[in-house]
Design a protein around this motif. Structure first.
Motif, PDB file in Angstrom:
ATOM      1  N   VAL A  80       8.275  10.081  11.932  1.00  0.00           N
ATOM      2  CA  VAL A  80       9.299   9.848  10.911  1.00  0.00           C
ATOM      3  C   VAL A  80      10.594   9.536  11.637  1.00  0.00           C
ATOM      4  N   PHE A  81      11.172   8.366  11.335  1.00  0.00           N
ATOM      5  CA  PHE A  81      12.351   7.897  12.057  1.00  0.00           C
ATOM      6  C   PHE A  81      13.633   8.233  11.292  1.00  0.00           C
ATOM      7  N   GLN A  82      14.760   8.019  12.000  1.00  0.00           N
ATOM      8  CA  GLN A  82      16.080   8.193  11.391  1.00  0.00           C
ATOM      9  C   GLN A  82      16.261   7.223  10.226  1.00  0.00           C
ATOM     10  N   SER A  83      15.864   5.955  10.415  1.00  0.00           N
ATOM     11  CA  SER A  83      15.874   4.994   9.316  1.00  0.00           C
ATOM     12  C   SER A  83      14.574   5.149   8.530  1.00  0.00           C
ATOM     13  N   TYR A  84      14.640   4.990   7.230  1.00  0.00           N
ATOM     14  CA  TYR A  84      13.466   5.243   6.401  1.00  0.00           C
ATOM     15  C   TYR A  84      12.380   4.195   6.639  1.00  0.00           C
ATOM     16  N   ALA A  85      12.796   2.956   6.977  1.00  0.00           N
ATOM     17  CA  ALA A  85      11.848   1.876   7.301  1.00  0.00           C
ATOM     18  C   ALA A  85      10.794   1.677   6.216  1.00  0.00           C
ATOM     19  N   LEU A  86      11.239   1.701   4.958  1.00  0.00           N
ATOM     20  CA  LEU A  86      10.325   1.456   3.839  1.00  0.00           C
ATOM     21  C   LEU A  86      10.260  -0.048   3.559  1.00  0.00           C
ATOM     22  N   TYR A  87       9.124  -0.492   3.063  1.00  0.00           N
ATOM     23  CA  TYR A  87       8.981  -1.898   2.681  1.00  0.00           C
ATOM     24  C   TYR A  87       9.637  -2.095   1.316  1.00  0.00           C
ATOM     25  N   PRO A  88      10.732  -2.878   1.246  1.00  0.00           N
ATOM     26  CA  PRO A  88      11.505  -2.946  -0.013  1.00  0.00           C
ATOM     27  C   PRO A  88      10.760  -3.588  -1.168  1.00  0.00           C
ATOM     28  N   HIS A  89       9.786  -4.473  -0.874  1.00  0.00           N
ATOM     29  CA  HIS A  89       9.081  -5.184  -1.940  1.00  0.00           C
ATOM     30  C   HIS A  89       7.882  -4.406  -2.467  1.00  0.00           C
ATOM     31  N   MET A  90       7.574  -3.254  -1.832  1.00  0.00           N
ATOM     32  CA  MET A  90       6.415  -2.461  -2.246  1.00  0.00           C
ATOM     33  C   MET A  90       6.857  -1.251  -3.068  1.00  0.00           C
ATOM     34  N   SER A  91       5.980  -0.808  -3.957  1.00  0.00           N
ATOM     35  CA  SER A  91       6.225   0.440  -4.684  1.00  0.00           C
ATOM     36  C   SER A  91       6.096   1.623  -3.723  1.00  0.00           C
ATOM     37  N   VAL A  92       6.537   2.787  -4.199  1.00  0.00           N
ATOM     38  CA  VAL A  92       6.387   4.006  -3.405  1.00  0.00           C
ATOM     39  C   VAL A  92       4.914   4.243  -3.084  1.00  0.00           C
ATOM     40  N   PHE A  93       4.048   4.073  -4.082  1.00  0.00           N
ATOM     41  CA  PHE A  93       2.614   4.264  -3.850  1.00  0.00           C
ATOM     42  C   PHE A  93       2.125   3.359  -2.729  1.00  0.00           C
ATOM     43  N   ASP A  94       2.508   2.081  -2.772  1.00  0.00           N
ATOM     44  CA  ASP A  94       2.026   1.130  -1.766  1.00  0.00           C
ATOM     45  C   ASP A  94       2.625   1.414  -0.394  1.00  0.00           C
ATOM     46  N   ASN A  95       3.883   1.905  -0.347  1.00  0.00           N
ATOM     47  CA  ASN A  95       4.467   2.304   0.935  1.00  0.00           C
ATOM     48  C   ASN A  95       3.670   3.447   1.546  1.00  0.00           C
ATOM     49  N   LEU A  96       3.275   4.402   0.708  1.00  0.00           N
ATOM     50  CA  LEU A  96       2.506   5.540   1.213  1.00  0.00           C
ATOM     51  C   LEU A  96       1.102   5.124   1.651  1.00  0.00           C
ATOM     52  N   ALA A  97       0.535   4.169   0.932  1.00  0.00           N
ATOM     53  CA  ALA A  97      -0.856   3.787   1.174  1.00  0.00           C
ATOM     54  C   ALA A  97      -1.015   2.744   2.268  1.00  0.00           C
ATOM     55  N   PHE A  98       0.091   2.086   2.675  1.00  0.00           N
ATOM     56  CA  PHE A  98      -0.007   0.906   3.529  1.00  0.00           C
ATOM     57  C   PHE A  98      -0.753   1.185   4.836  1.00  0.00           C
ATOM     58  N   GLY A  99      -0.371   2.260   5.527  1.00  0.00           N
ATOM     59  CA  GLY A  99      -1.008   2.565   6.810  1.00  0.00           C
ATOM     60  C   GLY A  99      -2.484   2.877   6.668  1.00  0.00           C
ATOM     61  N   LEU A 100      -2.850   3.543   5.573  1.00  0.00           N
ATOM     62  CA  LEU A 100      -4.258   3.872   5.343  1.00  0.00           C
ATOM     63  C   LEU A 100      -5.080   2.613   5.075  1.00  0.00           C
ATOM     64  N   ARG A 101      -4.479   1.667   4.351  1.00  0.00           N
ATOM     65  CA  ARG A 101      -5.192   0.416   4.081  1.00  0.00           C
ATOM     66  C   ARG A 101      -5.432  -0.373   5.366  1.00  0.00           C
ATOM     67  N   LEU A 102      -4.449  -0.330   6.276  1.00  0.00           N
ATOM     68  CA  LEU A 102      -4.633  -1.015   7.560  1.00  0.00           C
ATOM     69  C   LEU A 102      -5.818  -0.447   8.330  1.00  0.00           C
ATOM     70  N   ARG A 103      -6.093   0.842   8.111  1.00  0.00           N
ATOM     71  CA  ARG A 103      -7.213   1.499   8.803  1.00  0.00           C
ATOM     72  C   ARG A 103      -8.501   1.420   7.992  1.00  0.00           C
ATOM     73  N   HIS A 104      -8.474   0.644   6.913  1.00  0.00           N
ATOM     74  CA  HIS A 104      -9.660   0.433   6.067  1.00  0.00           C
ATOM     75  C   HIS A 104     -10.195   1.746   5.505  1.00  0.00           C
ATOM     76  N   THR A 105      -9.257   2.655   5.165  1.00  0.00           N
ATOM     77  CA  THR A 105      -9.644   3.909   4.512  1.00  0.00           C
ATOM     78  C   THR A 105     -10.174   3.590   3.110  1.00  0.00           C
ATOM     79  N   PRO A 106     -11.235   4.227   2.660  1.00  0.00           N
ATOM     80  CA  PRO A 106     -11.765   3.979   1.315  1.00  0.00           C
ATOM     81  C   PRO A 106     -10.700   4.209   0.238  1.00  0.00           C
ATOM     82  N   LYS A 107     -10.765   3.400  -0.832  1.00  0.00           N
ATOM     83  CA  LYS A 107      -9.749   3.439  -1.888  1.00  0.00           C
ATOM     84  C   LYS A 107      -9.635   4.818  -2.524  1.00  0.00           C
TER      85      LYS A 107
END
Length: 366
Positions: A80-107
């Motif tokens: 967790v960094f000093q800057s939040y580094a959130l993706y502005p075009h994504m919802s909170v849900f998608d920001n939370l899920a983004f890293g898991l999707r990159l790892r092909h975690t089941p839906k």
């Protein structure tokens, strides 16, 4: 979860030694805080654990695994960094899920982890919002949630509260402490704010110029600082320091300096004999300098007459800025004190709580 071990770790940037022979073990499920001034090597140490900085020499282990050459994505850490580094075009849900999707975690697993993290952090109702619709504190929770959903062995936090206002920072500190207790995970937390370090850490590692100065619990750091730097860094307002030398009279030991002479309690006097040439630095915390009006039976050998420069009423206490000869120092006093700026007053140095340091080495004697 896992412990993290630094084994003779160095980091050099050309001629600059940013981390100098760091030996440190972060215990499993511990909340360890790395604290120190800017440029002391704390963030560099954290980034070496994350794999974002290459180690010049030495070893870093996460659990029993040597991770020197392991890519960041395979270290099973979340940062967790000093800057939040959130993706502005994504919802909170998608920001939370983004890293898991990159790892092909089941839906289904993504849904479970995101909803669990959102519930832990109290942001369930924010899952469909965009970052621009969130307050600073809410964005920080989302950044924490993105780390939590990873379910890593180690959390690395690099000054995550520094962008929050003072009131929200205090509230979020408490949230992080409760979160650590609930998750029971290993956390390495970097800050330059010693108040954050004192209130959050199971143990604190104090760094200066890339060197580990002391590693201990918050209270032991405060009560038994290893050297002048730690004594002055831990505590707010900071410890006061007075150059002096030892003198004896009728079997008693005194510390003498510019405009003062104070008697050393017998239980501490023996420990001062190791001072080179009798030259010491006397340390006294602001709360151990008391208005004599509240200690009528104080020994005259602990009392001094000082000048009052500034009085800061804090409600529950007074910060009183005092002068004595060439020294400027601060006392934390009872708010009932009648002290006024510009006057003289008598104060008591509580010498039973004094600290003493060798003037040459700056190492603690008491």
């Amino acid at each position: 979860m896992a412990n993290v071990t630094f084994e003779h770790v160095y980091k050099r940037f050309r001629e600059v030694v940013a981390v100098n022979d760091l030996n440190l073990e972060v215990q499993d499920k511990e909340f360890l805080v790395l604290v120190g001034p800017s440029g002391c090597g704390k963030s560099t140490s954290l980034r070496m654990v994350a794999g974002l900085e290459e180690i010049t020499s030495g070893n870093i282990y996460i659990g029993d695994r040597l991770v020197n050459d392991v890519p960041p994505k395979d270290r099973d850490i979340a940062m967790v960094f000093q800057s939040y580094a959130l993706y502005p075009h994504m919802s909170v849900f998608d920001n939370l899920a983004f890293g898991l999707r990159l790892r092909h975690t089941p839906k289904a697993e993504i849904d479970r982890r995101v909803k669990e993290a959102a519930e832990i952090l109290g942001i369930t109702e924010l899952l469909q919002r965009k970052p621009r619709q969130l307050s600073g504190g809410q964005r920080q929770r989302v950044a924490l949630g993105r780390a939590i959903v990873r379910e890593p062995k180690v959390f690395l936090m690099d000054e995550p509260l520094s962008n929050l206002d003072a009131k929200l920072r205090v509230a979020t500190r408490a949230e992080l402490i409760k979160l650590h207790r609930r998750l029971q995970t290993t956390v390495i937390y970097v800050t330059h704010d010693q108040m954050e370090a004192m209130t959050m850490g199971s143990r604190i590692a104090v760094l200066k110029d890339g060197l580990l100065q002391q590693l201990d619990t918050p209270q032991r750091l405060y009560d038994h600082p290893a050297n002048v730097f730690v004594a002055g860094f831990i505590g707010s307002p900071a410890m006061n320091f007075f150059d002096g030398h030892l003198a004896t009279s009728n079997g008693d030991v005194f510390i003498e300096g510019d405009s003062f002479r104070l008697k050393v309690p017998k239980e501490k006097a023996e420990k001062l004999r190791g001072a080179q040439n009798g030259e010491i630095v006397l340390g006294i915390r602001p709360e151990d300098i008391v208005d004599r009006a509240f200690v009528p039976n104080a020994s005259p050998e602990e009392c001094l007459t000082v000048g009052v420069d500034v009085v800061e009423p804090m409600g529950s206490e007074l910060f009183v800025y005092l002068t004595l000869g060439s020294y400027n120092f601060v006392a934390r006093m009872d708010p009932r004190s009648q002290v006024r700026a510009g006057q003289k007053m008598d104060v008591v140095f509580t010498m039973g709580q004094m600290h003493a340091f060798d003037r040459r080495t700056e190492q603690a004697l008491t």
